[in-house]
Motif scaffolding. Structure first.
Motif, PDB file in Angstrom:
ATOM      1  N   LYS A  39       9.720 -39.351 109.079  1.00  0.00           N
ATOM      2  CA  LYS A  39       8.412 -40.014 109.096  1.00  0.00           C
ATOM      3  C   LYS A  39       7.320 -39.046 109.531  1.00  0.00           C
ATOM      4  O   LYS A  39       6.353 -38.823 108.819  1.00  0.00           O
ATOM      5  CB  LYS A  39       8.450 -41.250 109.996  1.00  0.00           C
ATOM      6  CG  LYS A  39       9.328 -42.368 109.426  1.00  0.00           C
ATOM      7  CD  LYS A  39       9.212 -43.646 110.244  1.00  0.00           C
ATOM      8  CE  LYS A  39      10.030 -44.764 109.605  1.00  0.00           C
ATOM      9  NZ  LYS A  39       9.900 -46.042 110.360  1.00  0.00           N
ATOM     10  N   LEU A  40       7.454 -38.490 110.722  1.00  0.00           N
ATOM     11  CA  LEU A  40       6.512 -37.474 111.180  1.00  0.00           C
ATOM     12  C   LEU A  40       6.760 -36.176 110.414  1.00  0.00           C
ATOM     13  O   LEU A  40       7.907 -35.763 110.236  1.00  0.00           O
ATOM     14  CB  LEU A  40       6.691 -37.216 112.669  1.00  0.00           C
ATOM     15  CG  LEU A  40       5.986 -38.151 113.649  1.00  0.00           C
ATOM     16  CD1 LEU A  40       6.456 -37.859 115.066  1.00  0.00           C
ATOM     17  CD2 LEU A  40       4.495 -37.975 113.558  1.00  0.00           C
ATOM     18  N   LYS A  41       5.706 -35.520 109.977  1.00  0.00           N
ATOM     19  CA  LYS A  41       5.843 -34.241 109.292  1.00  0.00           C
ATOM     20  C   LYS A  41       5.738 -33.124 110.321  1.00  0.00           C
ATOM     21  O   LYS A  41       4.749 -33.017 111.030  1.00  0.00           O
ATOM     22  CB  LYS A  41       4.759 -34.078 108.229  1.00  0.00           C
ATOM     23  CG  LYS A  41       4.873 -32.772 107.422  1.00  0.00           C
ATOM     24  CD  LYS A  41       3.808 -32.675 106.366  1.00  0.00           C
ATOM     25  CE  LYS A  41       4.076 -33.620 105.214  1.00  0.00           C
ATOM     26  NZ  LYS A  41       5.277 -33.250 104.447  1.00  0.00           N
ATOM     27  N   TYR A  42       6.776 -32.297 110.385  1.00  0.00           N
ATOM     28  CA  TYR A  42       6.755 -31.139 111.279  1.00  0.00           C
ATOM     29  C   TYR A  42       6.274 -29.937 110.476  1.00  0.00           C
ATOM     30  O   TYR A  42       6.932 -29.497 109.540  1.00  0.00           O
ATOM     31  CB  TYR A  42       8.145 -30.873 111.860  1.00  0.00           C
ATOM     32  CG  TYR A  42       8.122 -29.934 113.060  1.00  0.00           C
ATOM     33  CD1 TYR A  42       8.299 -30.419 114.342  1.00  0.00           C
ATOM     34  CD2 TYR A  42       7.902 -28.566 112.889  1.00  0.00           C
ATOM     35  CE1 TYR A  42       8.274 -29.568 115.443  1.00  0.00           C
ATOM     36  CE2 TYR A  42       7.864 -27.714 113.975  1.00  0.00           C
ATOM     37  CZ  TYR A  42       8.051 -28.218 115.251  1.00  0.00           C
ATOM     38  OH  TYR A  42       8.008 -27.372 116.333  1.00  0.00           O
ATOM     39  N   VAL A  43       5.111 -29.424 110.831  1.00  0.00           N
ATOM     40  CA  VAL A  43       4.494 -28.314 110.110  1.00  0.00           C
ATOM     41  C   VAL A  43       4.796 -27.025 110.872  1.00  0.00           C
ATOM     42  O   VAL A  43       4.302 -26.818 111.980  1.00  0.00           O
ATOM     43  CB  VAL A  43       2.970 -28.506 109.978  1.00  0.00           C
ATOM     44  CG1 VAL A  43       2.347 -27.331 109.232  1.00  0.00           C
ATOM     45  CG2 VAL A  43       2.668 -29.818 109.264  1.00  0.00           C
ATOM     46  N   VAL A  44       5.613 -26.169 110.272  1.00  0.00           N
ATOM     47  CA  VAL A  44       6.031 -24.943 110.930  1.00  0.00           C
ATOM     48  C   VAL A  44       4.975 -23.858 110.743  1.00  0.00           C
ATOM     49  O   VAL A  44       4.513 -23.587 109.632  1.00  0.00           O
ATOM     50  CB  VAL A  44       7.380 -24.453 110.382  1.00  0.00           C
ATOM     51  CG1 VAL A  44       7.738 -23.077 110.948  1.00  0.00           C
ATOM     52  CG2 VAL A  44       8.478 -25.462 110.716  1.00  0.00           C
ATOM     53  N   ALA A  45       4.579 -23.238 111.849  1.00  0.00           N
ATOM     54  CA  ALA A  45       3.734 -22.052 111.841  1.00  0.00           C
ATOM     55  C   ALA A  45       4.609 -20.859 112.217  1.00  0.00           C
ATOM     56  O   ALA A  45       5.645 -21.014 112.864  1.00  0.00           O
ATOM     57  CB  ALA A  45       2.583 -22.202 112.826  1.00  0.00           C
ATOM     58  N   LEU A  46       4.191 -19.668 111.820  1.00  0.00           N
ATOM     59  CA  LEU A  46       5.004 -18.488 112.084  1.00  0.00           C
ATOM     60  C   LEU A  46       4.757 -17.891 113.460  1.00  0.00           C
ATOM     61  O   LEU A  46       5.428 -16.931 113.840  1.00  0.00           O
ATOM     62  CB  LEU A  46       4.759 -17.429 111.006  1.00  0.00           C
ATOM     63  CG  LEU A  46       5.140 -17.842 109.573  1.00  0.00           C
ATOM     64  CD1 LEU A  46       5.007 -16.659 108.638  1.00  0.00           C
ATOM     65  CD2 LEU A  46       6.553 -18.411 109.525  1.00  0.00           C
ATOM     66  N   SER A  47       3.806 -18.450 114.189  1.00  0.00           N
ATOM     67  CA  SER A  47       3.586 -18.035 115.581  1.00  0.00           C
ATOM     68  C   SER A  47       2.840 -19.140 116.304  1.00  0.00           C
ATOM     69  O   SER A  47       2.172 -19.971 115.682  1.00  0.00           O
ATOM     70  CB  SER A  47       2.775 -16.733 115.658  1.00  0.00           C
ATOM     71  OG  SER A  47       1.399 -16.989 115.427  1.00  0.00           O
TER      72      SER A  47
END
Length: 539
Positions: A39-47
């Motif tokens: 449900k929640l979108k986990y948005v991965v950043a590289l730092s």
């Protein structure tokens, strides 16, 4: 259910749809639970350096709570600079910080650190999940604190072993504390203050945006016949710059502020904690001053020139609406508050930074603009005609926020029914601070127009050096080598275009869509000798 699932469901119950983060081993339970729920979108950043501005930019663009997940101690350390920026700009941000596994903390394992003390230096409050007995309560307390003015980052430290522990608790919607409207006596006092002035002015800051009060602010200004100045470094445009009452941003120099406000005999400060000045200057602001906003520690502009005669912590939307109805209507002279400036002469063979900014503003009038353009920032503010809330800067005076912040704002558009083009205007030096944010934008298919002003200088620092060091310094030149931004675009699968003359820029803008169909990096190759028209306003 496990505590990780309780945390996620509680966020969902409170309207959260995205978590931005740079996870490590201590965050695995949270990321796993997020993927399992779907449900929640986990948005991965590289730092973490880019994860925090993404959450911050998302929050500002949506006027909602931002959530960021940071790795334990070293990851929190990486994100502290931009957490500082979020705090200065007053962004509501919940910071989920990984804690090391408590079962072997006594051995000082790798990634161990004084996480609570570290977070406390850049967050308005720090909570920790300690046991199954306090976990549900502390999740709610952290959320409520983050969603209650005055806004700023609030940390919730989440040890992974506890996140994997079962708990008998139910997720719930949190009711944040609300600020009161003005009472009758306060309305009378502020009305008398404004009516007693011959030529009042309004100085507005971020609180207006978070209270969704820009319309009420403009109505009050129109009724008073008063200009609205944005306070220096205000992170979100508080009133439409297309309005006749918009007088522009005040410069971060007290001397220039005093000169700009000299004709006014009363100042109503709406939001903020005081003026954010960059370099010291001797100046005086003798006007009577009053304040409305979120932060009770607000300091009257001018510092030693006297305190506010009125100061009230309040919800700005009903407060400004009440004052607009109560004050006496004044006749306006009909002139726009923002003084007109002439554009430089055109030359098709060179690219003047002011003409480039003007052309971009003319094409992308309905976009969300994220600005970290250094000396050219004042040019953007001079000629922009954007809605309140559609112009974002970092707010703290640091750099490296803008590019990643624009990615967060653009990710918000992917789930919006009224998706907007995002235009980020970033200096070449600033663009290198968190360029890895371009990967997140490419991975999620945003459609950002990233305009890099490439003059191969830290021109803003050299402008300061002209005052403090007697002239520009060689250390602030970023060539050789000349940075190949086309390679950076290729690295992250962005389209690339460049222009070094007005004719070339015209051709490029003719081909670019509005809105764009792909992430596009537009490099404007500038002659460092050509200064923006408004560069003198920067300090």
């Amino acid at each position: 259910m496990k505590i990780a699932e309780l945390l996620l469901q509680t966020l969902e119950h409170n309207g959260v749809t995205h978590i931005f983060g740079n996870p490590g081993t201590t965050e695995l339970p949270l990321v796993k639970a997020c993927e399992q729920r779907g449900k929640l979108k986990y948005v991965v950043a590289l730092s973490e350096v880019s994860a925090v501005p993404m959450a911050d930019g998302y929050a500002r663009a949506t006027r909602s709570l931002g959530v960021v997940n940071l790795h334990v101690a070293p990851g929190l350390g990486n994100g502290m600079g931009t957490l500082y920026t979020a705090g200065i700009a007053g962004t509501p941000l919940l910071v989920l910080v990984g804690g090391q596994d408590r079962r072997f903390l006594h051995t000082n394992p790798i990634l161990w650190g004084p996480v609570e003390k570290m977070a406390g230096t850049v967050c308005k409050a720090v909570f920790m999940l300690n046991t199954t007995f306090d976990a549900a309560a502390n999740i709610r307390r952290a959320l409520r604190t983050a969603m209650t003015p005055p806004y700023g980052p609030v940390a919730l430290i989440c040890p992974p072993d506890l996140l994997e522990t079962d708990i008998n608790a139910a997720p719930a919607r949190v009711t944040p504390a609300k600020l009161a409207a003005l009472d009758k006596s306060q309305i009378t006092a502020y009305t008398q203050f404004l009516s007693g002035a011959k030529k009042p002015a309004i100085i507005a800051a971020e609180d207006v945006h978070w209270d969704n009060a820009s319309g009420e602010l403009e109505k009050l200004a129109v009724t008073l016949g008063a200009p609205v100045y944005a306070a220096p470094y205000t992170g979100v445009l508080p009133v439409s710059s297309a309005s006749k009452v918009y007088a522009g941003y005040l410069p971060p120099s007290l001397k220039q502020v005093a000169d700009r406000l000299a004709a006014h005999d009363a100042l109503l400060c709406v939001g903020g904690r005081g003026l954010r000045n960059t370099l010291y200057a001797e100046a005086s602001l003798p006007q009577k001053k009053a304040w409305l906003g979120h932060e009770s520690s607000a300091q009257a502009p001018g510092g030693d020139d006297g305190d506010y005669v009125l100061a009230t912590v309040t919800n700005l939307k009903p407060a400004l609406a009440a004052l607009a109805s109560a004050v006496r209507k004044r006749k306006s002279d009909g002139k726009p508050a923002r003084a007109a400036l002439d554009l430089p002469a055109r030359n098709a063979r060179v690219l003047h930074p002011t003409l480039a900014i003007h052309a971009l503003l003319k094409k992308y009038t309905n976009a969300i603009w994220v600005d970290e353009a250094g000396l050219s920032t004042s040019d953007v503010r001079q000629w922009m005609n954007l809605k309140a809330g559609d112009y974002l800067i970092n707010g703290s005076g640091g750099i490296g926020w803008g590019l990643a912040g624009s990615v967060g704002a653009a990710i918000a558009q992917l789930s919006s029914r009224n998706a907007r083009q995002v235009v980020a205007v970033i200096g070449d030096g600033s663009a290198l601070y968190a360029s890895e944010a371009l990967w997140t934008a490419g991975h999620h298919g945003t459609k950002i127009l990233l305009v890099i002003l490439s003059n191969r200088r830290y021109a803003t620092l050299n402008a300061a050096a002209a005052r403090l060091a007697g002239g520009p310094l060689k250390s602030f030149t970023i060539e050789p080598p000349v940075i190949d931004f086309s390679g950076l675009a290729k690295l992250y699968d962005w389209r690339y275009a460049a222009a070094s003359s007005e004719a070339q820029l015209g051709a490029v803008l003719g081909k670019l869509g509005n809105p764009l169909k792909h992430n596009t990096l537009l490099e404007l190759q500038l002659d460092p000798a050509l200064q923006p028209v408004t560069a003198s306003r920067h300090f």
